[in-house]
Design a protein around this motif. Structure first.
Motif, PDB file in Angstrom:
ATOM      1  N   ARG A   1       0.843  -1.203   0.000  1.00  0.00           N
ATOM      2  CA  ARG A   1       0.000   0.000   0.000  1.00  0.00           C
ATOM      3  C   ARG A   1       0.872   1.243   0.000  1.00  0.00           C
ATOM      4  O   ARG A   1       1.932   1.271   0.631  1.00  0.00           O
ATOM      5  N   ILE A   2       0.395   2.260  -0.689  1.00  0.00           N
ATOM      6  CA  ILE A   2       1.108   3.536  -0.678  1.00  0.00           C
ATOM      7  C   ILE A   2       0.103   4.660  -0.415  1.00  0.00           C
ATOM      8  O   ILE A   2      -1.094   4.524  -0.676  1.00  0.00           O
ATOM      9  N   ALA A   3       0.615   5.754   0.099  1.00  0.00           N
ATOM     10  CA  ALA A   3      -0.227   6.913   0.399  1.00  0.00           C
ATOM     11  C   ALA A   3      -0.054   7.973  -0.678  1.00  0.00           C
ATOM     12  O   ALA A   3       1.068   8.285  -1.083  1.00  0.00           O
ATOM     13  N   ILE A   4      -1.174   8.495  -1.164  1.00  0.00           N
ATOM     14  CA  ILE A   4      -1.139   9.682  -2.015  1.00  0.00           C
ATOM     15  C   ILE A   4      -1.185  10.882  -1.082  1.00  0.00           C
ATOM     16  O   ILE A   4      -2.111  11.032  -0.288  1.00  0.00           O
ATOM     17  N   GLU A   5      -0.184  11.738  -1.165  1.00  0.00           N
ATOM     18  CA  GLU A   5      -0.084  12.859  -0.234  1.00  0.00           C
ATOM     19  C   GLU A   5      -1.068  13.971  -0.544  1.00  0.00           C
ATOM     20  O   GLU A   5      -1.351  14.266  -1.698  1.00  0.00           O
ATOM     21  N   ALA A   6      -1.569  14.590   0.509  1.00  0.00           N
ATOM     22  CA  ALA A   6      -2.322  15.837   0.357  1.00  0.00           C
ATOM     23  C   ALA A   6      -1.312  16.975   0.174  1.00  0.00           C
ATOM     24  O   ALA A   6      -0.217  16.934   0.741  1.00  0.00           O
ATOM     25  N   PRO A   7      -1.656  17.976  -0.631  1.00  0.00           N
ATOM     26  CA  PRO A   7      -0.685  19.043  -0.948  1.00  0.00           C
ATOM     27  C   PRO A   7      -0.558  20.101   0.136  1.00  0.00           C
ATOM     28  O   PRO A   7      -1.176  21.154   0.069  1.00  0.00           O
ATOM     29  N   HIS A   8       0.261  19.812   1.131  1.00  0.00           N
ATOM     30  CA  HIS A   8       0.588  20.804   2.152  1.00  0.00           C
ATOM     31  C   HIS A   8       2.057  21.181   2.020  1.00  0.00           C
ATOM     32  O   HIS A   8       2.908  20.318   1.822  1.00  0.00           O
ATOM     33  N   ASP A   9       2.350  22.476   2.133  1.00  0.00           N
ATOM     34  CA  ASP A   9       3.713  22.959   1.905  1.00  0.00           C
ATOM     35  C   ASP A   9       4.716  22.353   2.878  1.00  0.00           C
ATOM     36  O   ASP A   9       5.849  22.079   2.520  1.00  0.00           O
ATOM     37  N   ASN A  10       4.320  22.163   4.128  1.00  0.00           N
ATOM     38  CA  ASN A  10       5.326  21.861   5.154  1.00  0.00           C
ATOM     39  C   ASN A  10       5.033  20.623   5.990  1.00  0.00           C
ATOM     40  O   ASN A  10       5.639  20.422   7.032  1.00  0.00           O
ATOM     41  N   GLU A  11       4.089  19.796   5.564  1.00  0.00           N
ATOM     42  CA  GLU A  11       3.842  18.564   6.312  1.00  0.00           C
ATOM     43  C   GLU A  11       3.359  17.483   5.356  1.00  0.00           C
ATOM     44  O   GLU A  11       2.878  17.771   4.269  1.00  0.00           O
ATOM     45  N   ARG A  12       3.513  16.247   5.769  1.00  0.00           N
ATOM     46  CA  ARG A  12       3.102  15.119   4.920  1.00  0.00           C
ATOM     47  C   ARG A  12       1.837  14.511   5.510  1.00  0.00           C
ATOM     48  O   ARG A  12       1.854  13.988   6.618  1.00  0.00           O
ATOM     49  N   VAL A  13       0.748  14.585   4.755  1.00  0.00           N
ATOM     50  CA  VAL A  13      -0.537  14.055   5.187  1.00  0.00           C
ATOM     51  C   VAL A  13      -1.082  13.167   4.083  1.00  0.00           C
ATOM     52  O   VAL A  13      -1.076  13.548   2.908  1.00  0.00           O
ATOM     53  N   ALA A  14      -1.572  11.992   4.440  1.00  0.00           N
ATOM     54  CA  ALA A  14      -2.114  11.078   3.435  1.00  0.00           C
ATOM     55  C   ALA A  14      -3.498  11.529   2.995  1.00  0.00           C
ATOM     56  O   ALA A  14      -4.387  11.759   3.817  1.00  0.00           O
ATOM     57  N   GLN A  15      -3.678  11.684   1.691  1.00  0.00           N
ATOM     58  CA  GLN A  15      -4.974  12.034   1.117  1.00  0.00           C
ATOM     59  C   GLN A  15      -5.782  10.771   0.839  1.00  0.00           C
ATOM     60  O   GLN A  15      -6.988  10.734   1.019  1.00  0.00           O
ATOM     61  N   LYS A  16      -5.088   9.738   0.371  1.00  0.00           N
ATOM     62  CA  LYS A  16      -5.760   8.488  -0.004  1.00  0.00           C
ATOM     63  C   LYS A  16      -4.731   7.366   0.046  1.00  0.00           C
ATOM     64  O   LYS A  16      -3.578   7.574  -0.319  1.00  0.00           O
ATOM     65  N   ILE A  17      -5.134   6.199   0.498  1.00  0.00           N
ATOM     66  CA  ILE A  17      -4.273   5.015   0.535  1.00  0.00           C
ATOM     67  C   ILE A  17      -4.729   4.072  -0.574  1.00  0.00           C
ATOM     68  O   ILE A  17      -5.923   3.780  -0.688  1.00  0.00           O
ATOM     69  N   ILE A  18      -3.777   3.614  -1.401  1.00  0.00           N
ATOM     70  CA  ILE A  18      -4.145   2.676  -2.462  1.00  0.00           C
ATOM     71  C   ILE A  18      -3.258   1.433  -2.389  1.00  0.00           C
ATOM     72  O   ILE A  18      -2.099   1.510  -1.993  1.00  0.00           O
ATOM     73  N   ALA A  19      -3.836   0.305  -2.766  1.00  0.00           N
ATOM     74  CA  ALA A  19      -3.106  -0.966  -2.817  1.00  0.00           C
ATOM     75  C   ALA A  19      -2.671  -1.207  -4.257  1.00  0.00           C
ATOM     76  O   ALA A  19      -3.452  -1.022  -5.192  1.00  0.00           O
ATOM     77  N   LEU A  20      -1.414  -1.586  -4.438  1.00  0.00           N
ATOM     78  CA  LEU A  20      -0.846  -1.746  -5.773  1.00  0.00           C
ATOM     79  C   LEU A  20      -0.451  -3.190  -6.042  1.00  0.00           C
ATOM     80  O   LEU A  20       0.080  -3.856  -5.164  1.00  0.00           O
ATOM     81  N   ASP A  21      -0.677  -3.625  -7.281  1.00  0.00           N
ATOM     82  CA  ASP A  21      -0.171  -4.924  -7.709  1.00  0.00           C
ATOM     83  C   ASP A  21       0.064  -4.856  -9.220  1.00  0.00           C
ATOM     84  O   ASP A  21      -0.871  -4.974 -10.008  1.00  0.00           O
ATOM     85  N   GLY A  22       1.315  -4.605  -9.597  1.00  0.00           N
ATOM     86  CA  GLY A  22       1.658  -4.542 -11.008  1.00  0.00           C
ATOM     87  C   GLY A  22       1.563  -3.161 -11.620  1.00  0.00           C
ATOM     88  O   GLY A  22       1.549  -3.034 -12.845  1.00  0.00           O
ATOM     89  N   TYR A  23       1.514  -2.137 -10.787  1.00  0.00           N
ATOM     90  CA  TYR A  23       1.383  -0.775 -11.303  1.00  0.00           C
ATOM     91  C   TYR A  23       2.486   0.145 -10.786  1.00  0.00           C
ATOM     92  O   TYR A  23       2.959  -0.002  -9.658  1.00  0.00           O
ATOM     93  N   GLY A  24       2.847   1.109 -11.642  1.00  0.00           N
ATOM     94  CA  GLY A  24       3.731   2.188 -11.244  1.00  0.00           C
ATOM     95  C   GLY A  24       2.905   3.408 -10.872  1.00  0.00           C
ATOM     96  O   GLY A  24       1.779   3.580 -11.350  1.00  0.00           O
ATOM     97  N   VAL A  25       3.457   4.256 -10.006  1.00  0.00           N
ATOM     98  CA  VAL A  25       2.749   5.441  -9.531  1.00  0.00           C
ATOM     99  C   VAL A  25       3.683   6.645  -9.578  1.00  0.00           C
ATOM    100  O   VAL A  25       4.846   6.559  -9.173  1.00  0.00           O
ATOM    101  N   SER A  26       3.144   7.747 -10.079  1.00  0.00           N
ATOM    102  CA  SER A  26       3.905   9.000 -10.064  1.00  0.00           C
ATOM    103  C   SER A  26       2.997  10.128  -9.613  1.00  0.00           C
ATOM    104  O   SER A  26       1.854  10.238 -10.061  1.00  0.00           O
ATOM    105  N   THR A  27       3.501  10.973  -8.728  1.00  0.00           N
ATOM    106  CA  THR A  27       2.769  12.169  -8.290  1.00  0.00           C
ATOM    107  C   THR A  27       3.573  13.405  -8.645  1.00  0.00           C
ATOM    108  O   THR A  27       4.776  13.469  -8.388  1.00  0.00           O
ATOM    109  N   SER A  28       2.905  14.373  -9.252  1.00  0.00           N
ATOM    110  CA  SER A  28       3.511  15.676  -9.523  1.00  0.00           C
ATOM    111  C   SER A  28       2.684  16.738  -8.816  1.00  0.00           C
ATOM    112  O   SER A  28       1.463  16.625  -8.722  1.00  0.00           O
TER     113      SER A  28
END
Length: 320
Positions: free
Chosen positions: A196-223
């Motif tokens: 499982r990986i967390a998609i981060e919420a866009p906060h300038d100075n802290e890391r907060v999970a926006q959504k948790i997703i389970a992966l099997d055979g996929y790549g993930v990129s966040t910009s």
């Protein structure tokens, strides 16, 4: 009695870090061997693709004048071709030759500090930007204008795909590989749970999970534009520069996550969607069947939107 267990190793790469977690089974190579194989790939890619070292294959090509050709490794040609496909697909929203514009605004590997350039400087830089000035001729890369190639929009995703392919060839069938924020996962942990990986919420100075997703055979990129930006005269300038306007993007899209079987493609598509913005980006992603999760500024907060392809993989979740 040998039981499967999660092993991991990590280290520095590409000006950042990498980490590999995997399930060690009977017959899987030793951790030291897997780490050595992985780091050999990363070192090779650094020698070929880095714009931060003058002796890399791509920097030697970049130093050549217009009308030049030079032999380059297969991976460089592969990435140029991948960049070309993404550029054509997005009608120029991604361009591997955007370096002069990034440098001009202060976000590039050869920049001299953040600044707002004048229109003349932008016009001059745009004369040295355009993937159409590149061509592959056999084992050579050629240019008909003084363009420079920067793989930062797809190199990390490509590195993930390369490391994953090597691990699989060595018999690793369950892993989570992350390189400078780009990642791919396959298989399950010994207890049967997915990676499982967390998609981060866009906060300038802290890391907060926006959504948790389970992966099997996929790549993930966040910009996103929420960490790398500067402000001048009360205006915020994002590090995401539109190759066509020559200026940082101005729209409501704060961050976007793309999921694709290819980490390279996820990497490039997340850049494309950040350039296009929330409205054009959502239309493009739906039309292309891209699994994307968008975090959009609205009033003083954020809303999220996801494409049909993303919802099929992970469920619609909350659309607050």
């Amino acid at each position: 009695m040998f039981s499967d267990q999660v092993e991991s190793f990590s280290g520095p790469t590409m000006g950042s870090t990498y980490s590999v977690k995997y399930v060690q089974r009977r017959g899987t190579p030793a951790k030291e061997d897997l780490q050595r194989e992985s780091e050999a790939i990363l070192a090779e890619l650094d020698r070929q693709l880095s714009t931060y070292r003058a002796d890399s294959d791509i920097e030697r090509f970049n130093a050549l004048p217009a009308g030049s050709c030079a032999p380059v490794p297969a991976s460089v040609r592969e990435l140029v071709a991948a960049g070309e496909r993404l550029s054509v697909e997005s009608e120029g929203a991604l361009d591997l030759t955007i370096g002069p514009l990034l440098d001009l605004w202060g976000f590039g590997s050869h920049s001299h500090g953040e600044q707002v350039p004048d229109a003349g400087a932008i016009a001059a830089a745009r004369q040295r930007v355009g993937h159409q000035h590149l061509r592959i001729d056999g084992k050579q890369l050629c240019k008909d204008a003084p363009v420079q190639v920067d793989f930062n929009s797809i190199a990390a995703g490509h590195a993930v795909d390369r490391v994953v392919a090597r691990l699989e060839a060595l018999g690793v069938d369950s892993y989570l590989v992350e390189i400078t924020g780009e990642l791919k996962a396959r298989g399950h942990k010994p207890d049967g749970t997915p990676w499982r990986i967390a998609i981060e919420a866009p906060h300038d100075n802290e890391r907060v999970a926006q959504k948790i997703i389970a992966l099997d055979g996929y790549g993930v990129s966040t910009s996103g534009d929420y960490r790398n930006f500067f402000e001048q005269d009360g205006k915020r300038y994002s590090h995401t520069v539109d190759p066509q306007s020559g200026a940082p993007v101005v729209h409501r899209l704060a961050a976007v996550t793309v999921v694709d079987p290819s980490a390279l493609r996820a990497d490039g598509l997340s850049t494309i969607l950040m350039v296009l913005g929330d409205e054009r980006g959502l239309v493009f992603a739906e039309r292309q069947g891209i699994a994307a999760f968008l975090v959009i500024r609205e009033d003083q907060g954020f809303i999220t939107k996801s494409t049909a392809a993303f919802d099929r993989l992970f469920g619609a979740g909350d659309k607050q």
